[in-house]
Design a protein around this motif. Structure first.
Motif, PDB file in Angstrom:
ATOM      1  N   ILE A  49       0.812  -1.220   0.000  1.00  0.00           N
ATOM      2  CA  ILE A  49       0.000   0.000   0.000  1.00  0.00           C
ATOM      3  C   ILE A  49       0.843   1.265   0.000  1.00  0.00           C
ATOM      4  CG2 ILE A  49      -2.067  -1.016   1.042  1.00  0.00           C
ATOM      5  CD1 ILE A  49      -1.082   0.122   3.718  1.00  0.00           C
ATOM      6  N   SER A  50       2.118   1.139  -0.432  1.00  0.00           N
ATOM      7  CA  SER A  50       2.955   2.335  -0.444  1.00  0.00           C
ATOM      8  C   SER A  50       2.641   3.151  -1.685  1.00  0.00           C
ATOM      9  CB  SER A  50       4.427   1.940  -0.446  1.00  0.00           C
ATOM     10  OG  SER A  50       4.750   1.369  -1.691  1.00  0.00           O
ATOM     11  N   TYR A  51       2.931   4.456  -1.621  1.00  0.00           N
ATOM     12  CA  TYR A  51       2.726   5.313  -2.774  1.00  0.00           C
ATOM     13  C   TYR A  51       4.024   6.026  -3.115  1.00  0.00           C
ATOM     14  CZ  TYR A  51       0.873   8.520  -6.116  1.00  0.00           C
ATOM     15  OH  TYR A  51       0.647   9.183  -7.294  1.00  0.00           O
ATOM     16  N   PRO A  57       3.089   3.217  -6.191  1.00  0.00           N
ATOM     17  CA  PRO A  57       3.128   1.757  -6.150  1.00  0.00           C
ATOM     18  C   PRO A  57       4.531   1.225  -6.444  1.00  0.00           C
ATOM     19  CG  PRO A  57       1.227   2.503  -7.384  1.00  0.00           C
ATOM     20  CD  PRO A  57       2.027   3.729  -7.075  1.00  0.00           C
ATOM     21  N   TRP A 114      -4.419  -6.917   1.551  1.00  0.00           N
ATOM     22  CA  TRP A 114      -4.274  -7.100   0.099  1.00  0.00           C
ATOM     23  C   TRP A 114      -3.263  -8.170  -0.304  1.00  0.00           C
ATOM     24  CZ3 TRP A 114      -8.145  -6.224  -2.756  1.00  0.00           C
ATOM     25  CH2 TRP A 114      -9.038  -5.201  -2.441  1.00  0.00           C
ATOM     26  N   VAL A 124     -11.641 -11.549  -9.576  1.00  0.00           N
ATOM     27  CA  VAL A 124     -10.859 -10.517 -10.235  1.00  0.00           C
ATOM     28  C   VAL A 124     -11.446  -9.142  -9.949  1.00  0.00           C
ATOM     29  CG1 VAL A 124      -9.961  -9.740 -12.435  1.00  0.00           C
ATOM     30  CG2 VAL A 124     -10.212 -12.159 -12.011  1.00  0.00           C
ATOM     31  N   ASN A 133     -12.913  -8.166  -7.310  1.00  0.00           N
ATOM     32  CA  ASN A 133     -12.483  -7.791  -5.970  1.00  0.00           C
ATOM     33  C   ASN A 133     -11.092  -7.181  -6.005  1.00  0.00           C
ATOM     34  OD1 ASN A 133     -12.502  -7.837  -3.037  1.00  0.00           O
ATOM     35  ND2 ASN A 133     -10.989  -9.468  -3.253  1.00  0.00           N
ATOM     36  N   PHE A 134     -10.206  -7.761  -6.814  1.00  0.00           N
ATOM     37  CA  PHE A 134      -8.854  -7.223  -6.862  1.00  0.00           C
ATOM     38  C   PHE A 134      -8.815  -5.877  -7.576  1.00  0.00           C
ATOM     39  CE2 PHE A 134      -4.422  -6.772  -7.991  1.00  0.00           C
ATOM     40  CZ  PHE A 134      -3.812  -7.126  -6.803  1.00  0.00           C
ATOM     41  N   TRP A 135      -9.708  -5.682  -8.548  1.00  0.00           N
ATOM     42  CA  TRP A 135      -9.768  -4.380  -9.232  1.00  0.00           C
ATOM     43  C   TRP A 135     -10.124  -3.263  -8.253  1.00  0.00           C
ATOM     44  CZ3 TRP A 135      -8.919  -1.968 -13.914  1.00  0.00           C
ATOM     45  CH2 TRP A 135      -8.459  -2.771 -14.951  1.00  0.00           C
ATOM     46  N   ARG A 136     -10.852  -3.594  -7.202  1.00  0.00           N
ATOM     47  CA  ARG A 136     -11.160  -2.578  -6.190  1.00  0.00           C
ATOM     48  C   ARG A 136      -9.863  -2.010  -5.616  1.00  0.00           C
ATOM     49  NH1 ARG A 136     -13.349  -3.361  -1.117  1.00  0.00           N
ATOM     50  NH2 ARG A 136     -13.014  -5.569  -1.371  1.00  0.00           N
ATOM     51  N   PHE A 137      -8.893  -2.881  -5.466  1.00  0.00           N
ATOM     52  CA  PHE A 137      -7.578  -2.473  -4.970  1.00  0.00           C
ATOM     53  C   PHE A 137      -6.865  -1.612  -6.013  1.00  0.00           C
ATOM     54  CE2 PHE A 137      -2.993  -3.832  -4.471  1.00  0.00           C
ATOM     55  CZ  PHE A 137      -2.741  -3.040  -3.371  1.00  0.00           C
ATOM     56  N   LEU A 138      -6.942  -2.036  -7.277  1.00  0.00           N
ATOM     57  CA  LEU A 138      -6.296  -1.263  -8.338  1.00  0.00           C
ATOM     58  C   LEU A 138      -6.886   0.142  -8.439  1.00  0.00           C
ATOM     59  CD1 LEU A 138      -6.133  -3.993 -11.134  1.00  0.00           C
ATOM     60  CD2 LEU A 138      -4.233  -3.166  -9.768  1.00  0.00           C
ATOM     61  N   GLN A 158      -5.476   6.350  -3.357  1.00  0.00           N
ATOM     62  CA  GLN A 158      -4.171   6.680  -2.798  1.00  0.00           C
ATOM     63  C   GLN A 158      -3.100   5.628  -3.084  1.00  0.00           C
ATOM     64  OE1 GLN A 158      -3.486   9.547  -1.733  1.00  0.00           O
ATOM     65  NE2 GLN A 158      -5.579  10.325  -1.609  1.00  0.00           N
ATOM     66  N   ILE A 159      -3.489   4.372  -3.171  1.00  0.00           N
ATOM     67  CA  ILE A 159      -2.502   3.307  -3.257  1.00  0.00           C
ATOM     68  C   ILE A 159      -2.589   2.480  -4.535  1.00  0.00           C
ATOM     69  CG2 ILE A 159      -2.222   3.049  -0.761  1.00  0.00           C
ATOM     70  CD1 ILE A 159      -4.315   0.854  -0.858  1.00  0.00           C
ATOM     71  N   GLY A 160      -3.666   2.686  -5.296  1.00  0.00           N
ATOM     72  CA  GLY A 160      -3.904   1.784  -6.427  1.00  0.00           C
ATOM     73  C   GLY A 160      -3.096   2.139  -7.655  1.00  0.00           C
ATOM     74  N   LEU A 161      -2.859   1.127  -8.458  1.00  0.00           N
ATOM     75  CA  LEU A 161      -2.073   1.288  -9.668  1.00  0.00           C
ATOM     76  C   LEU A 161      -2.817   2.131 -10.702  1.00  0.00           C
ATOM     77  CD1 LEU A 161       0.598   0.299 -10.834  1.00  0.00           C
ATOM     78  CD2 LEU A 161      -0.634  -1.612 -11.855  1.00  0.00           C
ATOM     79  N   TYR A 173      -2.652   5.819 -10.058  1.00  0.00           N
ATOM     80  CA  TYR A 173      -1.269   6.241 -10.282  1.00  0.00           C
ATOM     81  C   TYR A 173      -0.997   6.398 -11.774  1.00  0.00           C
ATOM     82  CZ  TYR A 173       3.811   6.122 -10.266  1.00  0.00           C
ATOM     83  OH  TYR A 173       5.137   6.426 -10.458  1.00  0.00           O
ATOM     84  N   SER A 199      -2.791   9.441 -13.198  1.00  0.00           N
ATOM     85  CA  SER A 199      -2.205  10.726 -12.821  1.00  0.00           C
ATOM     86  C   SER A 199      -0.848  10.898 -13.506  1.00  0.00           C
ATOM     87  CB  SER A 199      -2.100  10.849 -11.299  1.00  0.00           C
ATOM     88  OG  SER A 199      -0.857  10.421 -10.849  1.00  0.00           O
ATOM     89  N   THR A 252      -3.782  12.083  -7.849  1.00  0.00           N
ATOM     90  CA  THR A 252      -4.448  10.795  -7.626  1.00  0.00           C
ATOM     91  C   THR A 252      -5.680  10.933  -6.747  1.00  0.00           C
ATOM     92  OG1 THR A 252      -2.947  10.385  -5.815  1.00  0.00           O
ATOM     93  CG2 THR A 252      -2.441   9.295  -7.898  1.00  0.00           C
TER      94      THR A 252
END
Lengths: 316, 322
Positions: free
Chosen positions: A50-52, A54, A280, B147, B149-154, B158-161, B164, B167, B174
């Motif tokens: 969870i670092s920024y 990524p 995660w 999958v 569910n994992f996209w929620r993380f993406l 603040q932390i998702g790919l 990022y 931006s 972001t």
């Protein structure tokens, strides 16, 4: 152009091939990013995940996998110091975060449920499907076209639409939250696909083979078992993998009809929680393990894929 | 063995079988063909009747009652068409239908355009096309829920790919890329994941369509000096159209039922901007426990899908016959 002049006029030029290739490869790589990210997250430590910005470069850690397979509780440093030395990697990793392993997590039983239900329903669906497909392919069945369309149309129903009465029915029969109930349900959903696909495969086996066998004194059933089944092996295997993939991935029925005992992995993985929210790396680890069999099957199946996803409506 | 020979043998065997008493025939040849046919087909049909048709009929019955599944012992009252009246007059349900229609429209549009373009490019048969095609096909084989569910993380701002990457490309901070939290972005977040997952599906069917066009038609067009543009619109698109329409049909039915991915990504939120029909239905059935009303809604949905699919299949058959 001169290099290509020997080819047929419809052969694309070398340049257009290169451009097409570059665009497709670019698309494929973008498609892969989320999948690669799942794997990378699974081998990150929770802070790294969870670092920024990524992190693409990081020290690999097995913490995600440890957290997936165990439940942990936070303890005071004094208490942890009083414990005997850690046994195994997971214990060590957990201690570093001032935690102790409280016991195994539910992941393994849920994964086993997925295996049992997916394989059980696939076996049944393919067994019933092969018989029915042979029946439709070789005998004159009254109203065959209507029956086949009826079999196909059961696939059009939204799962939620039948989930209510199935829920009630299963409650009456004591099948709710049991592996057997889920196996029967997935078998019913998959049998339509199995019949349609296998009918196509069996139609392609010449009838003469069985007729020759029957002239040699085999009965119809013996001819079916000893002549048709071996010829249909490839088709049966492909059908089985499609049924397996559906049962493996299914979520709606599993989420509505199972809560504990018979819960499969798809509803379980999203509920993996660490301290203060989703863990995660553990979710990613569970997802990775869950996706690997399907990746293998996709590669094995690529030739039959089109037939399977279109109910055999399109052949390649 | 030739076909004519075998059919003569078959006729002879049939004649013998007819002349033989049934019990004797069974001893000699095992079961009769008719018995075997039914024995083979009946189990599959029985299972479908028990686990698909019976529940559907039960749902029709429940849709006329005020039954509540969380109170199995309460008396069941027949409410006639009351449930249907409520469902059809419920603004929330119409809202959900509209949301569903939007999803179906945009996902199908994007998937068809991108899928067809990819198929067209792959059909150039560049080096390694088989390998890259297989790679592209992976997402559609995976579990939408897992999958999703994992996209929620993406999508995490603040932390998702995803945030990022956006931006990095656009310069938007972001914290403004709240894909799942923002009312106007959340529907697109689902459209993006669905397109990522299912474009390969459309691509695969389009590819089969393109490969079914015989080379000689292009050769003839080449002789007639038709421009590549003209060839594309007069040969490629019309010849591949039945396949494209088939892909749209299958995707349409699937996306009308869309449940797993939306549940895991947004759960219908924020507010109810991504609440598609299946989620409304699930809430009515398993959260409000209004079983009767939910059944009525389920029937309305089923009739809608079935009706639309039938009309569409008719159009598809017309295109095929052209």
């Amino acid at each position: 152009m001169s290099a290509n002049s020997a080819h047929s006029v419809v052969e694309p030029s070398l340049n257009s091939k290169r451009i097409a290739g570059a665009i497709v490869v670019l698309y494929a790589l973008i498609t892969l990013i989320p999948l690669v990210w799942i794997f990378l997250t699974s081998i990150k430590s929770p802070p790294d995940s969870i670092s920024y910005p990524p992190k693409i470069v990081f020290t690999p850690s097995l913490e995600g996998y440890c957290n997936l397979f165990t439940t942990r509780t936070r303890q005071t440093p004094d208490y942890i110091a009083s414990l005997p030395a850690p046994v195994g990697t997971c214990d060590e990793v957990t201690r570093k975060r001032n935690m102790v392993i409280a016991g195994p997590s539910n992941f393994v039983p849920r994964f086993v449920n997925s295996l049992v239900i997916a394989f059980g329903s696939t076996f049944l669906a393919v067994f019933l499907g092969t018989l029915a497909a042979y029946g439709f392919s070789r005998f004159r069945v009254p109203l065959a076209d209507d029956l086949l369309f009826f079999i196909l149309s059961t696939r059009m129903m939204p799962p939620i639409a039948v989930a209510i009465p199935i829920y009630l029915m299963y409650r009456e029969l004591g099948l709710s939250d049991t592996a057997l109930g889920m196996i029967l349900l997935y078998t019913a959903v998959n049998v339509s696909l199995a019949v349609w696909l296998l009918k196509g495969f069996i139609d392609e086996i010449p009838r003469e083979y069985e007729e020759a066998a029957m002239i040699d004194g085999y009965t119809r059933l013996q001819a079916f078992r000893k002549v048709v089944l071996p010829q249909a092996t490839t088709g049966i295997a492909a059908t089985a993998i499609f049924c397996l993939i559906f049962a493996w991935n299914e979520y709606a029925f599993a989420a509505l009809l199972t809560s504990g005992e018979a819960q499969t992995a798809p509803p379980f993985i999203p509920t993996i929680i660490g301290e203060g929210g989703q863990d995660w790396p553990a979710v990613a680890a569970g997802t990775t393990i869950f996706l690997i069999p399907i990746l293998v099957f996709t590669i094995l199946l690529r030739k039959q894929l089109l037939r399977g996803i279109t109910f055999g409506a399109v052949r390649k | 063995m030739t076909i004519s020979h075998s059919s003569i043998v078959e006729k002879a065997a049939d004649a013998t079988a007819r002349a033989t008493p049934a019990s004797f025939a069974r001893q000699v040849r095992g079961l009769s063909d008719r018995a075997i046919a039914w024995l083979f087909i009946a189990p599959a049909i029985t299972l479908l009747l028990a686990i698909n048709i019976f529940p559907l009929i039960w749902a029709v019955y429940l849709s006329f009652t005020n039954y509540r599944a969380n109170r199995p012992n309460a008396p069941i009252q027949n409410v006639g068409l009351g449930n249907y009246e409520r469902v059809l007059n419920d603004p929330d349900i119409w809202q959900a239908m509209q949301t569903t229609a939007h999803f179906v429209f945009w996902t199908i549009l994007l998937q068809t355009v991108i899928g067809f373009a990819l198929a067209y490019l792959i059909d150039r048969k560049f080096r390694g096309h088989a390998f890259w095609t297989t790679i592209i096909l992976i997402p559609m084989m995976l579990s939408p829920a897992v999958v999703g569910n994992f996209w929620r993380f993406l999508y995490e701002p603040q932390i998702g790919l995803f945030a990022y990457a956006v931006s990095l490309v656009s310069g938007i901070p972001t914290s403004d890329v709240q894909m799942l939290g923002n009312v106007s972005l959340a529907p697109w977040a689902i459209v993006i994941v669905d397109t990522w997952m299912w474009t390969p599906y459309v691509m695969l069917i389009c590819l089969a369509g393109l490969r079914s066009i015989p080379d000689y038609i292009y050769e003839a067009a080449e002789v007639d000096r038709a421009s590549p543009w003209r060839q594309f619109w007069s040969i490629t698109v019309p010849m591949a159209l039945p396949f494209i329409m088939l892909a749209v049909l299958f995707r349409g039915i699937e996306n009308f039922k869309m449940f797993d991915m939306v549940t895991l990504l947004t759960g219908g939120g924020p507010g109810s901007v991504t609440e598609v029909a299946s989620i409304t239905l699930k809430r009515a059935a398993f959260e409000s426990w209004a079983t009767g009303r939910a059944s009525a809604f389920a029937i309305v949905l089923f009739v809608a899908v079935f009706g639309l699919a039938n009309i569409y299949v008719r159009a598809l058959n017309k295109v095929k016959q052209r």
